[in-house]
Design a protein around this motif. Structure first.
Motif, PDB file in Angstrom:
ATOM      1  N   GLY A 390      -5.191  -5.229  -9.363  1.00 21.92           N
ATOM      2  CA  GLY A 390      -5.192  -6.150  -8.232  1.00 21.92           C
ATOM      3  C   GLY A 390      -3.820  -6.522  -7.736  1.00 21.92           C
ATOM      4  N   PRO A 392       0.720  -6.519  -9.070  1.00 23.22           N
ATOM      5  CA  PRO A 392       1.642  -6.200 -10.159  1.00 23.22           C
ATOM      6  C   PRO A 392       1.472  -7.240 -11.269  1.00 23.22           C
ATOM      7  CG  PRO A 392       2.779  -6.228  -8.027  1.00 23.22           C
ATOM      8  CD  PRO A 392       1.408  -6.791  -7.797  1.00 23.22           C
ATOM      9  N   ASP A 414      -2.701  -0.440 -16.707  1.00 21.67           N
ATOM     10  CA  ASP A 414      -2.391  -1.173 -15.473  1.00 21.67           C
ATOM     11  C   ASP A 414      -2.704  -0.207 -14.343  1.00 21.67           C
ATOM     12  OD1 ASP A 414      -1.165  -2.212 -13.209  1.00 21.67           O
ATOM     13  OD2 ASP A 414       0.739  -2.670 -14.184  1.00 21.67           O
ATOM     14  N   THR A 415      -3.824  -0.459 -13.655  1.00 19.86           N
ATOM     15  CA  THR A 415      -4.362   0.525 -12.721  1.00 19.86           C
ATOM     16  C   THR A 415      -4.013   0.159 -11.289  1.00 19.86           C
ATOM     17  OG1 THR A 415      -6.469  -0.665 -12.499  1.00 19.86           O
ATOM     18  CG2 THR A 415      -6.304   0.947 -14.286  1.00 19.86           C
ATOM     19  N   GLN A 418      -6.487   0.896  -4.339  1.00 18.96           N
ATOM     20  CA  GLN A 418      -6.791   0.080  -3.167  1.00 18.96           C
ATOM     21  C   GLN A 418      -8.242   0.313  -2.744  1.00 18.96           C
ATOM     22  OE1 GLN A 418      -3.843   2.187  -0.642  1.00 18.96           O
ATOM     23  NE2 GLN A 418      -2.766   0.232  -0.576  1.00 18.96           N
ATOM     24  N   THR A 419      -8.764  -0.609  -1.937  1.00 20.06           N
ATOM     25  CA  THR A 419     -10.087  -0.413  -1.353  1.00 20.06           C
ATOM     26  C   THR A 419     -10.162   0.978  -0.707  1.00 20.06           C
ATOM     27  OG1 THR A 419     -10.171  -2.782  -0.888  1.00 20.06           O
ATOM     28  CG2 THR A 419     -11.737  -1.380   0.297  1.00 20.06           C
ATOM     29  N   ASP A 503       2.264  -0.257   0.406  1.00 20.80           N
ATOM     30  CA  ASP A 503       2.972  -0.852  -0.726  1.00 20.80           C
ATOM     31  C   ASP A 503       4.381  -0.274  -0.845  1.00 20.80           C
ATOM     32  OD1 ASP A 503       0.898  -2.442  -1.533  1.00 20.80           O
ATOM     33  OD2 ASP A 503       0.313  -1.227  -3.248  1.00 20.80           O
ATOM     34  N   ARG A 518       3.301  -5.532  -1.191  1.00 23.68           N
ATOM     35  CA  ARG A 518       3.066  -5.065   0.171  1.00 23.68           C
ATOM     36  C   ARG A 518       4.342  -5.086   1.007  1.00 23.68           C
ATOM     37  NH1 ARG A 518      -1.841  -2.741   0.770  1.00 23.68           N
ATOM     38  NH2 ARG A 518      -1.323  -2.924   2.970  1.00 23.68           N
ATOM     39  N   ARG A 529      -6.937  -9.461  -1.057  1.00 24.56           N
ATOM     40  CA  ARG A 529      -6.083  -9.082   0.047  1.00 24.56           C
ATOM     41  C   ARG A 529      -6.420  -9.913   1.261  1.00 24.56           C
ATOM     42  NH1 ARG A 529      -6.265  -2.842   0.708  1.00 24.56           N
ATOM     43  NH2 ARG A 529      -5.986  -2.961   2.927  1.00 24.56           N
TER      44      ARG A 529
HETATM   45  C1  WT7 Z   1      -3.553  -3.772  -3.054  1.00 22.43           C
HETATM   46  C2  WT7 Z   1      -4.953  -3.282  -2.801  1.00 22.43           C
HETATM   47  C3  WT7 Z   1      -7.878  -1.971  -6.090  1.00 22.43           C
HETATM   48  C4  WT7 Z   1      -8.730  -3.068  -6.405  1.00 22.43           C
HETATM   49  C5  WT7 Z   1      -8.166  -4.413  -6.257  1.00 22.43           C
HETATM   50  C6  WT7 Z   1      -7.406  -4.709  -5.000  1.00 22.43           C
HETATM   51  C7  WT7 Z   1      -2.295  -4.314  -4.945  1.00 22.43           C
HETATM   52  C8  WT7 Z   1      -3.727  -3.320  -6.765  1.00 22.43           C
HETATM   53  C9  WT7 Z   1      -2.289  -3.083  -8.379  1.00 22.43           C
HETATM   54  C10 WT7 Z   1      -1.536  -2.843  -9.556  1.00 22.43           C
HETATM   55  C11 WT7 Z   1       0.356  -3.584  -8.414  1.00 22.43           C
HETATM   56  C12 WT7 Z   1      -1.617  -3.605  -7.251  1.00 22.43           C
HETATM   57  C13 WT7 Z   1      -1.508  -3.369  -4.055  1.00 22.43           C
HETATM   58  C14 WT7 Z   1      -2.575  -2.653  -3.269  1.00 22.43           C
HETATM   59  N1  WT7 Z   1      -2.546  -3.747  -6.265  1.00 22.43           N
HETATM   60  N2  WT7 Z   1      -3.585  -2.928  -8.030  1.00 22.43           N
HETATM   61  N3  WT7 Z   1      -2.089  -2.377 -10.681  1.00 22.43           N
HETATM   62  N4  WT7 Z   1      -0.207  -3.103  -9.520  1.00 22.43           N
HETATM   63  N5  WT7 Z   1      -0.298  -3.852  -7.273  1.00 22.43           N
HETATM   64  O1  WT7 Z   1      -7.835  -3.935  -3.929  1.00 22.43           O
HETATM   65  O2  WT7 Z   1      -7.877  -5.583  -2.044  1.00 22.43           O
HETATM   66  O3  WT7 Z   1      -7.725  -3.110  -1.608  1.00 22.43           O
HETATM   67  O4  WT7 Z   1      -5.777  -4.388  -2.554  1.00 22.43           O
HETATM   68  O5  WT7 Z   1      -3.534  -4.527  -4.273  1.00 22.43           O
HETATM   69  O6  WT7 Z   1      -0.682  -4.120  -3.212  1.00 22.43           O
HETATM   70  O7  WT7 Z   1      -2.112  -2.133  -2.045  1.00 22.43           O
HETATM   71  P1  WT7 Z   1      -7.350  -4.256  -2.466  1.00 22.43           P
END
Ligand code: WT7
Length: 648
Positions: A390, A392, A414-415, A418-419, A503, A518, A529
């Motif tokens: 979600g 960092p 640590d995955t 994004q959507t 990102d 972002r 987000r």
């Molecule tokens: C944005 C996507 C993917 C499901 C949850 C969010 C940030 C997501 C990480 C991580 C650093 C992360 C990014 C990305 N993000 N996982 N492991 N390390 N940043 O989904 O609402 O589509 O958001 O979440 O900024 O672009 P989302």
């Protein structure tokens, strides 16, 4: 911006344990390197082998990939069904009577569904939906609490070849209406409410309000969950317990084309209007299945718990489609982590012998704040693998997770994804990748990420830049629903053949990726987000507001918190009650999770000569920092000085 400053230097490194590696689906760096190399050198044979082996097809595909940038189509000519791949596939073997879902309600009741039982429920729900007129190609909106019926509802839509649009239960009636209208959903599945913080949180009133302005909705199916009173529209509303219970528990899965719409899910972009992210059937299924197997190392003995809500992509990919295709046992929880006590999650891990646990950094920081005594009171010895997603994760939260929850024994994945990406793109593989706290580490098979400058040229190691993905992958979004132009501009507008993530990142000398957050006007509040524009539009829709600018400021708990700079119409007094009214207004327009933490009244907002609000300056002010950047394009310098004076 050519490079992004990256000051973080983290030197700790954690090797996978020999025991974990020995038992893992994929063991050792050499196995990863070899498979990764193959996946990039010969992607078509790599993906086609996997798709043939891992998916249940009604008709085999003929072509692996048709890539006409920016559009990709996968596994053409094939036909399959998503619910059959999650359920029917397991019914002929020993998983038939294995727990697919173990659900715990917030008040404490427990319900378990085996794969066979879940299959029957999904068939019943699919028959009920069909009787209410849902057909292949239709859209169905789902606005539900975290109860087993939400999974049943999603899979029932998929069984019919109808697309679901799950709207997180925290969204307001207005947000729900906009999503229903954009998707043109003909049916809504909801519940009377769900239990949160010890009380029934109603959902039906928002559905009623949304449907009043959404003539496309013909029927509403309501799960009786809390027993709270609901208003009823005769002819339109139906109790789930009546129509689903009555329906036949057999329904053949409708075969659909590989590229048939599986779901849309709305997410924030840089403008006020949320985007309906389009995911289709075969590629999404393959990608979520493979990442579930390798990243979470899912085995038949596992009890897997992802704490996300099904209203977000994490719930779609890593509660429903990925783990169920793997035949996993998935734990589902309805409520909040501190009801009735702050150790609820740890108690549940002990009770259900959870082995794989996946949560968000913001939750981990909250647990840190609540104190070590809570996890220490419960038996966490069943855990073998931990994950985060979600945002960092700051190394200190990572270390706490590692020590207090993983007992220095469990790898942490640590995955990053994004959507839009459908599934995990950058992540350690447990048993393979040595981890560094705060780094999402290395790309998954077939994924070719790069850190580039504004011109699209690769940055040197340890230089920050923009994160792009250089080739298509099966789980990627296909377009933005009803708005292909927006798809092209947002993701392929900067670099025509590379997917732009939005990102910033850097890659270190070992090839590890560090996500820097972002680079556009998108905020990340508690892993959700939110676009600055979306909240600004909500604010200016209030009659007292002339203009608004919203920025994220660093927050120790939620990652970012929302600060709104608001210019009121001249006659409006700047009262605290107005601040509260505006916060409530945003909550009403979007949802409570979007409520600004802080409203600052401003006489004027800093703008360039062409009238663009300089958010960069506002970000500095909101964070309480001196403005270091260039202010030469600012139209009226005194605005800045006055904004600082307004600080209270
Ligand atoms: C944005 C996507 C993917 C499901 C949850 C969010 C940030 C997501 C990480 C991580 C650093 C992360 C990014 C990305 N993000 N996982 N492991 N390390 N940043 O989904 O609402 O589509 O958001 O979440 O900024 O672009 P989302």
């Amino acid at each position: 911006m050519t490079t992004i400053e990256s000051l973080l230097k983290e030197e700790r490194r954690f090797e996978p344990s020999a025991a974990f590696t020995a038992a893992a689906h994929l063991s050792g760096g050499a196995a990863y390197d070899e498979l990764y190399r193959r996946s990039l050198e010969d992607p078509e044979s790599f993906w086609s082998e996997r798709a043939r082996a891992d998916l249940l097809w009604s008709k085999p595909f003929e072509q692996v990939l048709d890539w006409r940038p920016p559009h990709a189509r996968w596994f053409l000519g094939g036909q399959l069904n998503a619910s059959a791949n999650c359920l029917d596939k397991h019914l002929s073997g020993p998983r038939r009577n294995k727990a697919a879902l173990i659900w715990e309600g917030e008040p404490g009741e427990i319900r378990t569904y085996t794969y066979l039982q879940l299959h029957r429920e999904v068939c019943k729900a699919a028959n009920a939906l069909a009787a209410l007129g849902v057909e292949k190609g239709d859209r169905v909106a789902i606005y539900m609490p975290m109860i087993p019926e939400i999974v049943v509802a999603m899979l029932a839509c998929a069984r019919l070849g109808a697309a679901h649009t799950v709207v997180f239960g925290g969204f307001s009636a207005e947000a729900l209406r906009d999503r229903i209208l954009d998707a043109q959903a003909k049916l809504v599945i909801t519940a009377d409410g769900g239990f949160r913080r010890g009380a029934a949180l109603p959902l039906k009133p928002a559905v009623d309000a949304a449907c009043e302005q959404a003539p496309c909705v013909q029927n509403v199916l309501v799960v009786r969950r809390c027993g709270n009173p609901v208003s009823w529209v005769a002819g339109r509303d139906h109790w789930w317990q009546e129509v689903v219970e009555r329906a036949l528990p057999v329904r053949p899965a409708t075969a659909v084309d590989s590229e048939h719409l599986l779901f849309t899910l709305y997410t924030s972009g840089t403008t006020g209007k949320p985007k309906g992210i389009v995911h289709t059937t075969a590629g999404y299924l393959l990608y979520t299945q493979m990442t579930s197997r390798y990243v979470f190392d899912l085995k038949d003995e596992d009890v897997y718990w992802c704490t996300a809500d099904c209203g977000w992509i994490t719930g779609h990919s890593y509660i429903v489609y990925g783990p169920l295709q793997c035949g996993a046992t998935v734990l589902l929880y309805e409520g909040t982590p501190n009801t009735p006590h702050p150790g609820r999650f740890w108690e549940m891990i002990g009770r259900h012998r959870v082995t794989v646990f996946y949560t968000a950094p913001t939750a981990i920081r909250t647990f840190v704040k609540w104190g070590d005594e809570h996890p220490l009171r419960f038996d966490l010895s069943s855990l073998r693998l931990l994950g985060t997603v979600g945002e960092p994760i700051n190394p200190e939260a990572w270390m706490w997770y590692h020590r207090l929850i993983g007992k220095e024994r469990c790898p942490i994945v640590d995955t990053w994804w994004q959507t839009e990406t459908g599934g995990i793109l950058i992540s350690p593989l447990p048993g393979v990748t040595a981890t560094k706290p705060g780094s999402a580490t290395k790309p998954f098979f077939g994924i070719e990420p790069e850190v580039v400058n504004e011109k699209g040229e690769a940055c040197a190691a340890d230089h920050g830049g923009l994160l792009v993905i250089k080739r298509p992958w099966p789980g990627m979004l296909r377009t933005v629903y009803n708005d292909d132009q927006r798809y092209r501009e947002t993701y392929f507008g900067r670099f025509p053949t590379m997917y732009f993530t939005g990102d910033g990142a850097r890659r270190d000398k070992d090839g590890y990726f560090w996500i820097l957050g972002r680079v556009d006007d998108v905020m990340n509040v508690s892993g959700h987000r939110l676009s600055t524009m979306e909240i600004e539009s909500a604010l200016v829709s209030h009659e007292a507001v002339a203009e608004a600018a919203v920025v994220g400021r660093p927050d120790a708990l939620t990652g970012q918190a929302i600060t709104a700079f608001v210019t009121l119409h001249s006659k409006e007094p700047k009262l605290d009650s107005m601040r509260e009214a505006l916060k409530a207004h945003v909550a009403k327009e979007i949802g409570a999770f979007a409520r600004p933490a802080e409203i600052r009244f401003a006489e004027a907002l800093p703008k360039t000569r062409s009238g663009k609000i300089m958010r960069r300056l506002l970000r500095d002010i909101a964070a309480g920092q001196q403005t270091v950047g260039d202010t030469t394009t600012l139209e009226d310098l005194s605005v800045l000085a006055r904004l600082r004076e307004d600080e209270d």
